[in-house]
Design a protein around this motif. Structure first.
Motif, PDB file in Angstrom:
ATOM      1  N   LEU A  51      -0.884 -43.946  34.400  1.00  0.00           N
ATOM      2  CA  LEU A  51      -1.337 -44.900  34.990  1.00  0.00           C
ATOM      3  C   LEU A  51      -0.516 -45.650  35.087  1.00  0.00           C
ATOM      4  N   ASP A  95      -5.812 -52.561  43.853  1.00  0.00           N
ATOM      5  CA  ASP A  95      -4.873 -51.089  43.704  1.00  0.00           C
ATOM      6  C   ASP A  95      -5.133 -50.125  44.169  1.00  0.00           C
ATOM      7  N   ASN A 108      -5.530 -44.607  41.544  1.00  0.00           N
ATOM      8  CA  ASN A 108      -5.821 -43.833  40.544  1.00  0.00           C
ATOM      9  C   ASN A 108      -5.945 -42.776  41.764  1.00  0.00           C
TER      10      ASN A 108
END
Length: 116
Positions: A51, A95, A108
């Motif tokens: 990440l 995100d 993600n």
């Protein structure tokens, strides 16, 4: 002329769109072949990046307005890797990143990022 009019009024049976079913232009055939080839192509899975690495590459691409190649953690119904996406990063939202056509992708979900 009466014979011709009589023929079209009583004997001729227009098949409508049926007469066009077997008629394909070369452009249509090429597009269908290209689509078939894309569906049958096997895409190589890239290694899963961390990440922090993904975030750093995305931030760099956004700041320098560089194109990236994104590979997502998504497969088709047969378990094959979906094609990579080549795009620019247009911004961030929580995100997720914003790419072409205002599409949002969760960070993600990204498997691999390559700067162009």
């Amino acid at each position: 002329m009466d014979v011709v009019n009589h023929f079209f009024e009583h004997d001729y049976r227009d098949r409508g769109m049926l007469k066009w079913q077997g008629f394909y232009l070369s452009d249509h055939t090429a597009a269908l072949n290209h689509q078939r080839d894309q569906q049958q192509r096997i895409y190589q899975r890239q290694p899963q990046q961390t990440l922090p690495t993904i975030s750093k590459l995305l931030a760099d691409a956004y700041q320098r307005h560089r194109q990236v190649t994104l590979q997502l953690n998504e497969v088709d119904l047969n378990g094959r890797q979906l094609p990579d996406s080549q795009t620019y990063i247009y911004g961030y939202h929580d995100d997720r990143i914003v790419i072409d056509d205002q599409k949002l992708i969760a960070i993600n979900q990204i498997r691999h990022v390559t700067l162009k």
